[in-house]
Design an enzyme around this catalytic site. Sequence first.
Site, PDB file in Angstrom:
ATOM      1  N   HIS A 215       0.363  -0.365  -9.867  1.00 40.70           N
ATOM      2  CA  HIS A 215      -0.535  -1.243  -9.103  1.00 40.70           C
ATOM      3  C   HIS A 215      -0.917  -2.469  -9.954  1.00 40.70           C
ATOM      4  O   HIS A 215      -2.111  -2.828 -10.047  1.00 40.70           O
ATOM      5  CB  HIS A 215      -1.784  -0.493  -8.623  1.00 40.70           C
ATOM      6  CG  HIS A 215      -2.363  -1.038  -7.343  1.00 40.70           C
ATOM      7  ND1 HIS A 215      -2.739  -0.250  -6.284  1.00 40.70           N
ATOM      8  CD2 HIS A 215      -2.616  -2.311  -6.945  1.00 40.70           C
ATOM      9  CE1 HIS A 215      -3.214  -1.004  -5.308  1.00 40.70           C
ATOM     10  NE2 HIS A 215      -3.142  -2.276  -5.687  1.00 40.70           N
TER      11      HIS A 215
ATOM     12  N   GLU B 265      -2.058   7.523  -5.820  1.00 42.39           N
ATOM     13  CA  GLU B 265      -2.204   6.807  -7.105  1.00 42.39           C
ATOM     14  C   GLU B 265      -3.589   6.928  -7.729  1.00 42.39           C
ATOM     15  O   GLU B 265      -3.735   6.706  -8.929  1.00 42.39           O
ATOM     16  CB  GLU B 265      -1.853   5.330  -6.927  1.00 42.39           C
ATOM     17  CG  GLU B 265      -2.851   4.547  -6.078  1.00 42.39           C
ATOM     18  CD  GLU B 265      -2.420   3.085  -5.917  1.00 42.39           C
ATOM     19  OE1 GLU B 265      -1.310   2.833  -5.413  1.00 42.39           O
ATOM     20  OE2 GLU B 265      -3.211   2.201  -6.285  1.00 42.39           O
TER      21      GLU B 265
ATOM     22  N   ARG C 177       0.847  -1.185   0.000  1.00 38.68           N
ATOM     23  CA  ARG C 177       0.000   0.000   0.000  1.00 38.68           C
ATOM     24  C   ARG C 177       0.888   1.244   0.000  1.00 38.68           C
ATOM     25  O   ARG C 177       1.895   1.302   0.696  1.00 38.68           O
ATOM     26  CB  ARG C 177      -0.905   0.035   1.237  1.00 38.68           C
ATOM     27  CG  ARG C 177      -2.221  -0.728   1.070  1.00 38.68           C
ATOM     28  CD  ARG C 177      -3.121  -0.159  -0.016  1.00 38.68           C
ATOM     29  NE  ARG C 177      -4.357  -0.919  -0.212  1.00 38.68           N
ATOM     30  CZ  ARG C 177      -4.534  -1.877  -1.120  1.00 38.68           C
ATOM     31  NH1 ARG C 177      -3.540  -2.243  -1.913  1.00 38.68           N
ATOM     32  NH2 ARG C 177      -5.705  -2.483  -1.243  1.00 38.68           N
TER      33      ARG C 177
ATOM     34  N   ASP D 209       4.948  -0.484  -6.416  1.00 45.08           N
ATOM     35  CA  ASP D 209       3.793  -0.831  -7.248  1.00 45.08           C
ATOM     36  C   ASP D 209       2.576  -0.031  -6.793  1.00 45.08           C
ATOM     37  O   ASP D 209       1.524  -0.103  -7.415  1.00 45.08           O
ATOM     38  CB  ASP D 209       3.514  -2.334  -7.127  1.00 45.08           C
ATOM     39  CG  ASP D 209       2.405  -2.805  -8.076  1.00 45.08           C
ATOM     40  OD1 ASP D 209       2.548  -2.578  -9.294  1.00 45.08           O
ATOM     41  OD2 ASP D 209       1.413  -3.376  -7.596  1.00 45.08           O
TER      42      ASP D 209
HETATM   43  C1  COI Z   1      -6.201  -5.268  -3.524  1.00 44.98           C
HETATM   44  O1  COI Z   1      -6.625  -6.389  -3.817  1.00 44.98           O
HETATM   45  O2  COI Z   1      -6.454  -4.730  -2.435  1.00 44.98           O
HETATM   46  C2  COI Z   1      -5.380  -4.544  -4.486  1.00 44.98           C
HETATM   47  O3  COI Z   1      -4.518  -3.830  -4.091  1.00 44.98           O
HETATM   48  C3  COI Z   1      -5.711  -4.719  -5.925  1.00 44.98           C
HETATM   49  C4  COI Z   1      -6.551  -3.651  -6.489  1.00 44.98           C
HETATM   50  C5  COI Z   1      -7.520  -2.919  -5.675  1.00 44.98           C
HETATM   51  C6  COI Z   1      -6.088  -2.956  -7.707  1.00 44.98           C
END
Ligand code: COI
Length: 331
Positions: A296, A264, A235, A259
């Site tokens: 991401h 973002e 995150r 990432d």
């Molecule tokens: C998640 O699964 O929480 C992710 O970070 C993927 C997404 C929301 C792009």
Amino acid sequence: TKIFAYGIRDDEKPALHAWEAAHPEIEVDFTGELLTPETAALATGANGAVVYQQLDYTRETITALAAAGVKSLSLRNVGTDNIDFDAAREFSFNISNVPVYSPNAIAEHSIIQMSRLLRRTKPLDAKIANHDLRWAPTIGREMRMQTVGVIGTGHIGRVAINILKGFGAKVIAFDPFQNEQVKAEGLYVDSLDELYAQADVITLYVPGVAANHHMINSESIAKMKDGVVIVNCSRGNLVDIDAIIAGLDSGKISDFAMDVYENEVGLFNEDWSGKEFPDAKIADLIARPNVLVTPHTAFYTTKAVEEMVHQSFDAAVAFAAGQTPETVVEY
Ligand code: COI
């Protein structure tokens, strides 16, 4: 029973249609639009909403969805850090996520980025594209020579540990919630400070909850080894990006892969070709030879997308039937 899904992308449609075919008794409707206060009414008449986005699920959004008569929210992703839980509690929302869609997707990406940093593939590729086929000065470092500090030993962190062991790296780990197997293997150090002091490479697998906000900051970076390599595929809010940039400028941090980025939303998964980035820090980071930015995409694999769609729809149907799915989010 009717389920309404928001933000359906083309790459999700095969999984969505496969799920529909396997559940002919369920009515499915969807939109490419994200769930916002404005689009909430689209779900009117549905028993549950399936959603997937990085936008915040604000009080306004949750109130609008409740007003449309929908009080079940099934996330197609894992992170729940963008939900206003106080608002959800007021309307007694049922919430589920997909905590384990494919830990390998994120774990693999993070270790690929780590090894790309160690082998300096970004400057090497740039040299090759420029017809410069000399070796020096682009010398690499080997995984087995690194002590890798894994922060967070949930599903993703544990897959990362197994990949790292395959490379022969020395793995140390920290997590306030210890995993029995990782403990049995003797990988845990007693504190983050100890991990910072010992690790040549640090990689993060913890959620973006308030307690972890900016855990990588100028103070924690000061405790790390000189020339540390940092990888964040978890995150954006886990790192203070200004402290990272200062560390890259001073050389304290030798390489960095990200990432995720705190700012973002509205930046990643958008096409900026032919345009300037609207964010000076991202432009600066992307331009650096020792920084790898991916938008991401660690999660973005065929297997993960299929699981995200199928498990979220299964959960939405369970809520509609008055059951508690395994993937319920307790809050
Ligand atoms: C998640 O699964 O929480 C992710 O970070 C993927 C997404 C929301 C792009």
